[in-house]
Design a protein around this motif. Sequence first.
Motif, PDB file in Angstrom:
ATOM      1  N   ASP A 107       0.831  -1.199   0.000  1.00 37.28           N
ATOM      2  CA  ASP A 107       0.000   0.000   0.000  1.00 37.28           C
ATOM      3  C   ASP A 107       0.871   1.256   0.000  1.00 37.28           C
ATOM      4  OD1 ASP A 107      -2.203  -1.665   0.194  1.00 37.28           O
ATOM      5  OD2 ASP A 107      -2.306  -1.512   2.383  1.00 37.28           O
ATOM      6  N   SER A 108       0.421   2.280  -0.706  1.00 36.93           N
ATOM      7  CA  SER A 108       1.093   3.565  -0.674  1.00 36.93           C
ATOM      8  C   SER A 108       0.560   4.362   0.509  1.00 36.93           C
ATOM      9  CB  SER A 108       0.853   4.335  -1.975  1.00 36.93           C
ATOM     10  OG  SER A 108       1.402   5.633  -1.886  1.00 36.93           O
ATOM     11  N   VAL A 109       1.404   4.591   1.479  1.00 37.48           N
ATOM     12  CA  VAL A 109       1.011   5.322   2.677  1.00 37.48           C
ATOM     13  C   VAL A 109       1.247   6.814   2.449  1.00 37.48           C
ATOM     14  CG1 VAL A 109       1.369   5.597   5.161  1.00 37.48           C
ATOM     15  CG2 VAL A 109       1.664   3.343   4.094  1.00 37.48           C
ATOM     16  N   ARG A 110       0.178   7.568   2.394  1.00 34.76           N
ATOM     17  CA  ARG A 110       0.232   9.021   2.184  1.00 34.76           C
ATOM     18  C   ARG A 110       1.009   9.399   0.920  1.00 34.76           C
ATOM     19  NH1 ARG A 110       1.193  12.135   7.818  1.00 34.76           N
ATOM     20  NH2 ARG A 110       1.258  13.830   6.301  1.00 34.76           N
ATOM     21  N   GLY A 111       0.912   8.554  -0.076  1.00 33.57           N
ATOM     22  CA  GLY A 111       1.546   8.843  -1.354  1.00 33.57           C
ATOM     23  C   GLY A 111       2.980   8.374  -1.477  1.00 33.57           C
ATOM     24  N   TRP A 112       3.557   7.781  -0.419  1.00 34.15           N
ATOM     25  CA  TRP A 112       4.914   7.255  -0.491  1.00 34.15           C
ATOM     26  C   TRP A 112       4.988   6.092  -1.476  1.00 34.15           C
ATOM     27  CZ3 TRP A 112       7.648   6.553   4.909  1.00 34.15           C
ATOM     28  CH2 TRP A 112       7.781   7.806   5.530  1.00 34.15           C
ATOM     29  N   GLU A 113       6.170   5.884  -2.043  1.00 34.24           N
ATOM     30  CA  GLU A 113       6.452   4.660  -2.784  1.00 34.24           C
ATOM     31  C   GLU A 113       6.163   3.471  -1.870  1.00 34.24           C
ATOM     32  OE1 GLU A 113      10.318   2.748  -5.136  1.00 34.24           O
ATOM     33  OE2 GLU A 113      10.633   4.144  -3.459  1.00 34.24           O
ATOM     34  N   THR A 114       5.589   2.397  -2.398  1.00 35.73           N
ATOM     35  CA  THR A 114       5.311   1.249  -1.545  1.00 35.73           C
ATOM     36  C   THR A 114       6.609   0.547  -1.186  1.00 35.73           C
ATOM     37  OG1 THR A 114       5.060  -0.380  -3.324  1.00 35.73           O
ATOM     38  CG2 THR A 114       3.092   0.920  -2.726  1.00 35.73           C
ATOM     39  N   ALA A 115       6.576  -0.147  -0.059  1.00 39.07           N
ATOM     40  CA  ALA A 115       7.760  -0.901   0.360  1.00 39.07           C
ATOM     41  C   ALA A 115       8.075  -2.010  -0.638  1.00 39.07           C
ATOM     42  CB  ALA A 115       7.539  -1.479   1.758  1.00 39.07           C
ATOM     43  N   ALA A 116       7.044  -2.637  -1.186  1.00 42.63           N
ATOM     44  CA  ALA A 116       7.268  -3.710  -2.159  1.00 42.63           C
ATOM     45  C   ALA A 116       7.965  -3.174  -3.408  1.00 42.63           C
ATOM     46  CB  ALA A 116       5.944  -4.368  -2.532  1.00 42.63           C
ATOM     47  N   ALA A 117       7.544  -2.000  -3.878  1.00 36.61           N
ATOM     48  CA  ALA A 117       8.173  -1.404  -5.062  1.00 36.61           C
ATOM     49  C   ALA A 117       9.606  -0.985  -4.764  1.00 36.61           C
ATOM     50  CB  ALA A 117       7.358  -0.207  -5.542  1.00 36.61           C
ATOM     51  N   ALA A 118       9.825  -0.398  -3.600  1.00 37.66           N
ATOM     52  CA  ALA A 118      11.174   0.023  -3.227  1.00 37.66           C
ATOM     53  C   ALA A 118      12.094  -1.188  -3.085  1.00 37.66           C
ATOM     54  CB  ALA A 118      11.130   0.816  -1.922  1.00 37.66           C
ATOM     55  N   GLN A 119      11.570  -2.283  -2.556  1.00 29.95           N
ATOM     56  CA  GLN A 119      12.375  -3.496  -2.423  1.00 29.95           C
ATOM     57  C   GLN A 119      12.775  -4.038  -3.794  1.00 29.95           C
ATOM     58  OE1 GLN A 119      10.648  -7.355  -1.124  1.00 29.95           O
ATOM     59  NE2 GLN A 119      12.152  -7.257   0.541  1.00 29.95           N
ATOM     60  N   SER A 120      11.819  -4.107  -4.714  1.00 30.81           N
ATOM     61  CA  SER A 120      12.116  -4.592  -6.069  1.00 30.81           C
ATOM     62  C   SER A 120      13.182  -3.724  -6.729  1.00 30.81           C
ATOM     63  CB  SER A 120      10.847  -4.601  -6.920  1.00 30.81           C
ATOM     64  OG  SER A 120       9.908  -5.529  -6.421  1.00 30.81           O
TER      65      SER A 120
END
Length: 202
Positions: A107-120
């Motif tokens: 999930d995008s929290v307050r518009g942040w990049e998601t953790a899953a996307a950042a991990q990839s």
Amino acid sequence: MHRTIRYLSHPQVEIDPQREIEKWSLNDLGKSRVRSLAKSGALIGTQVVVSSAETKAIETAKPIAEALGCEVEVRIAMHENDRSATGFLPPHEFETVADQFFAHPNDSVRGWETAAAAQSRIVAEVRECLLLNPKGDVLFVGHGGVGTLLFCHLSGVAISREYDQGAGGGGCFFEFGSLQSQPKSRWRPLEELRAGDSELPT
């Protein structure tokens, strides 16, 4: 062939709400810790230093690379998780949102990049850099958030803030041998890097 790959997070920064977070610099303590590490000889044998393009990461990587006699390879996609939607947040508010970032990785929290996307993203960057530099020790210099996401991937565990570097302002590291091997330890303060260390306690 045995090699040591290290991921190092930048140490303490000068917090300036009026500047873009990506352009924050190390504060005096952070710079002092980097100088001490660069002079220690603990990273002798490192042939490649790869850095995020953020100012605080480059300011960490450059003195180390200069001491090692190698260049810094700057990778734009090694940046910290994208928090531009909110910009600077007061510490208490930031910690709350960061907790949500790790707890809800898709999930995008307050518009942040998601953790899953950042991990990839960070795993792909590390993979490409290692393919381009197949031999010798490598030092990645980056950030606590994406570094923790990389640690979770290497450890084969679900994304969780349980594996974050914790309070203290950063300047921590972990080691691994390849993208197929688990880290030799959890995050440790950079002061625990010692010349000749190949195995670290868990």
